[in-house]
Design a protein around this motif. Structure first.
Motif, PDB file in Angstrom:
ATOM      1  N   ALA A   1      35.702  46.078  34.896  1.00  0.00           N
ATOM      2  CA  ALA A   1      37.152  46.251  34.771  1.00  0.00           C
ATOM      3  C   ALA A   1      37.742  46.828  36.051  1.00  0.00           C
ATOM      4  N   VAL A   2      37.013  47.742  36.675  1.00  0.00           N
ATOM      5  CA  VAL A   2      37.470  48.325  37.936  1.00  0.00           C
ATOM      6  C   VAL A   2      37.539  47.252  39.020  1.00  0.00           C
ATOM      7  N   GLU A   3      36.498  46.447  39.111  1.00  0.00           N
ATOM      8  CA  GLU A   3      36.492  45.372  40.105  1.00  0.00           C
ATOM      9  C   GLU A   3      37.613  44.375  39.844  1.00  0.00           C
ATOM     10  N   GLY A   4      37.826  44.038  38.563  1.00  0.00           N
ATOM     11  CA  GLY A   4      38.903  43.111  38.216  1.00  0.00           C
ATOM     12  C   GLY A   4      40.270  43.647  38.593  1.00  0.00           C
ATOM     13  N   ALA A   5      40.477  44.956  38.391  1.00  0.00           N
ATOM     14  CA  ALA A   5      41.757  45.567  38.745  1.00  0.00           C
ATOM     15  C   ALA A   5      41.974  45.554  40.255  1.00  0.00           C
ATOM     16  N   LEU A   6      40.903  45.751  41.026  1.00  0.00           N
ATOM     17  CA  LEU A   6      41.005  45.710  42.486  1.00  0.00           C
ATOM     18  C   LEU A   6      41.375  44.308  42.976  1.00  0.00           C
ATOM     19  N   VAL A   7      40.684  43.324  42.456  1.00  0.00           N
ATOM     20  CA  VAL A   7      40.960  41.942  42.849  1.00  0.00           C
ATOM     21  C   VAL A   7      42.369  41.557  42.421  1.00  0.00           C
ATOM     22  N   GLY A   8      42.742  41.963  41.216  1.00  0.00           N
ATOM     23  CA  GLY A   8      44.076  41.652  40.718  1.00  0.00           C
ATOM     24  C   GLY A   8      45.187  42.278  41.527  1.00  0.00           C
ATOM     25  N   ALA A   9      44.899  43.416  42.163  1.00  0.00           N
ATOM     26  CA  ALA A   9      45.892  44.089  43.000  1.00  0.00           C
ATOM     27  C   ALA A   9      45.992  43.475  44.389  1.00  0.00           C
TER      28      ALA A   9
END
Length: 269
Positions: free
Chosen positions: A181-189
């Motif tokens: 989830a952390v990685e997904g939030a980074l990519v999404g940002a």
């Protein structure tokens, strides 16, 4: 334990009240700062305006500044007491109170944004990361550490067992993110070169009451909305303490495990 959004006003009060005692009890948090600073500085010293989100007592900024003479520190914390404490420690820093999800800053102004042991205290991780991306200049560095889903799993397990035995209503608890989830939030940002990994830190305590007291002294008390006045009834607490020792205790101590998630990225140029 079921998850609820965090009461940010309670988070602010808890940490502000703990500013003076924080460094005496934040054993794991200091290890995390040391590790994050090591990882950051391995890529070279920081140069230019650097924002520390959730500065706490200023430990991370102080370490980075000592190795980065070209760094211009800006420090922010949701808790006013922490902002004041860090500003007194780092006289060259520009301090302000600020929420990681809504920074009162112009866009594109920072060469780096850093943060340690903070982002588990936001209700919307994606929004918080997007704010960091917004205030970064193109090719700006973003680096952080936060506590992940396995943090304090022993305490959660012992509580669940005690509650199952005794019945009653579960306390609403804070929910920690998982690395994906952390990685997904980074990519999404919109960050590029994203790197996310986790490590474990373990702190030993003589007993469960000592663990709970240490959490309270650093401001890390339960801040979930709708939570009851205490963690549980005295009966459930006593049984939880007993079960914790039975399942995890060794040689007169109990372990408290913290999953630390480290994340890095750069804003697109």
């Amino acid at each position: 334990m079921s998850a609820r959004p965090l009461d940010l006003s309670r988070v602010r009060r808890n940490f502000s009240a703990s500013a003076g005692d924080y460094d005496d009890h934040a054993v794991v948090q200091k290890r995390v700062v040391e590790r994050l600073a090591e990882l950051l500085l391995a890529e070279g010293p920081l140069v230019g305006a650097t924002l520390d989100v959730g500065v706490g007592t200023g430990e991370l900024t102080a370490r980075l500044l000592a190795a980065s003479p070209g760094m211009r520190p800006v420090i922010a914390d949701l808790a006013h007491g922490m902002t004041l404490h860090a500003a007194g420690r780092i006289g060259t820093a520009l301090p302000f109170d600020g929420d990681a999800q809504s920074l009162p800053l112009h866009s594109g102004r920072f060469a780096a944004v850093v943060s340690s042991s903070v982002y588990q205290w936001v209700n919307d991780l994606s929004a918080a990361f997007a704010e960091s991306a917004r205030v970064l200049a193109p090719d700006g560095r973003f680096a952080f550490a936060l506590f992940g889903e396995r943090t304090l799993f022993e305490l959660r397990h012992a509580y669940a067992l005690a509650l199952a035995e005794g019945g009653g209503e579960a306390s609403h608890a804070q929910e920690f993110p998982e690395p994906a989830a952390v990685e997904g939030a980074l990519v999404g940002a919109g960050f590029e070169g994203v790197r996310v990994f986790s490590e474990e830190e373990i702190q030993h305590h003589p007993d469960v009451p000592d663990l709970l007291r240490s959490l309270k002294r650093i401001g890390a008390a339960n801040a979930a909305t709708g939570r009851p006045a205490g963690l549980a009834s005295r009966r459930v607490m006593a049984r939880m303490t007993e079960l914790y020792g039975q399942h995890y205790g060794s040689q007169g101590t109990i372990p408290a495990t913290y999953q630390v998630i480290y994340g890095f990225g750069r804003k697109r140029g």
